[in-house]
Design an enzyme around this catalytic site. Structure first.
Site, PDB file in Angstrom:
ATOM      1  CG  ASN A 180     -12.226  -0.473   3.751  1.00 43.83           C
ATOM      2  OD1 ASN A 180     -12.826  -0.672   4.717  1.00 43.83           O
ATOM      3  ND2 ASN A 180     -11.082   0.034   3.434  1.00 43.83           N
ATOM      4  CD  GLU A 226      -9.521   6.310   0.201  1.00 43.54           C
ATOM      5  OE1 GLU A 226      -8.320   6.172  -0.540  1.00 43.54           O
ATOM      6  OE2 GLU A 226      -9.428   7.064   1.117  1.00 43.54           O
ATOM      7  CB  VAL A 227      -9.471   1.746  -5.080  1.00 45.35           C
ATOM      8  CG1 VAL A 227      -9.040   1.437  -6.734  1.00 45.35           C
ATOM      9  CG2 VAL A 227      -8.222   2.730  -4.857  1.00 45.35           C
ATOM     10  CG  HIS A 257      -6.726  -2.887   2.844  1.00 42.17           C
ATOM     11  ND1 HIS A 257      -5.967  -1.816   2.714  1.00 42.17           N
ATOM     12  CD2 HIS A 257      -8.014  -2.697   2.269  1.00 42.17           C
ATOM     13  CE1 HIS A 257      -6.690  -0.975   2.050  1.00 42.17           C
ATOM     14  NE2 HIS A 257      -8.001  -1.450   1.738  1.00 42.17           N
ATOM     15  CG  ASP A 300      -2.066   1.083   1.108  1.00 43.49           C
ATOM     16  OD1 ASP A 300      -3.220   0.532   0.961  1.00 43.49           O
ATOM     17  OD2 ASP A 300      -1.840   2.387   1.040  1.00 43.49           O
ATOM     18  CB  ILE A 301       0.852   4.175  -2.007  1.00 40.94           C
ATOM     19  CG1 ILE A 301       1.846   5.112  -2.605  1.00 40.94           C
ATOM     20  CG2 ILE A 301      -0.455   5.033  -1.813  1.00 40.94           C
ATOM     21  CD1 ILE A 301       1.514   5.784  -3.920  1.00 40.94           C
ATOM     22  CG  HIS A 326      -8.895  -3.168  -2.670  1.00 45.12           C
ATOM     23  ND1 HIS A 326      -9.765  -2.192  -3.401  1.00 45.12           N
ATOM     24  CD2 HIS A 326      -8.545  -2.274  -1.619  1.00 45.12           C
ATOM     25  CE1 HIS A 326      -9.905  -1.019  -2.812  1.00 45.12           C
ATOM     26  NE2 HIS A 326      -9.293  -1.222  -1.614  1.00 45.12           N
TER      27      HIS A 326
END
Ligand code: AMP
Length: 124
Positions: free
Chosen positions: A97, A105-106, A112, A39-40, A110
């Site tokens: 999420n 958000e994306v 995490h 993760d960025i 995905h």
């Protein structure tokens, strides 16, 4: 038809661009079903994202419309990534999420993976 309320899949989303190699990532793992990368903006010493290679906007969309083999392959990959990162013994958390209330958000499904320290209470 998407089932998550996030609208149709948008091929221009950040993770679609990473999958196509148009944006860089710090790759941790890749197989036929999944790509995993750091993760960025990490929120734990280990914070990795695992994404399916198929275009699904959310967990709900993935669960409802992906073939069983794709779902099984993806979640097997999540477990492999955690094991490869040495997180099995101390433990880790996975989180997805889904939609507005969860702050997704994306719009590409995905998971995490968090680890590397004691993580505290579930929603802290
Ligand atoms: P979510 O709120 O579950 O949609 O989480 C999206 C995650 O993607 C956040 O933790 C971001 O820090 C992460 N993220 C956004 N852009 C990138 C990127 N280019 N590379 C890696 N992680 C990213």
């Amino acid at each position: 038809m998407p089932v998550s309320g996030l609208g149709p899949y948008d091929d221009a989303n950040i993770f679609a661009r990473i999958l196509r190699g148009e944006l860089p990532c710090r790759k941790v793992y890749e197989d036929d079903y999944a790509l995993a990368f750091d993760d960025i903006a990490p929120q734990a010493p280990v914070h990795v994202l695992v994404i399916p290679k198929t275009p699904h906007v959310s967990f709900a969309d993935f669960a409802a419309t992906a073939p069983a083999e794709t779902i099984a392959g993806f979640f097997a990959a999540v477990a492999k990534v955690a094991k490869q990162l040495g997180l099995e013994e101390p433990g880790y958390r996975i989180l997805a999420n889904m939609g507005h209330h969860a702050h997704q958000e994306v719009p590409h499904f995905h998971v995490h993976i968090f680890g590397g320290r004691k993580l505290g209470a579930m929603l802290a």
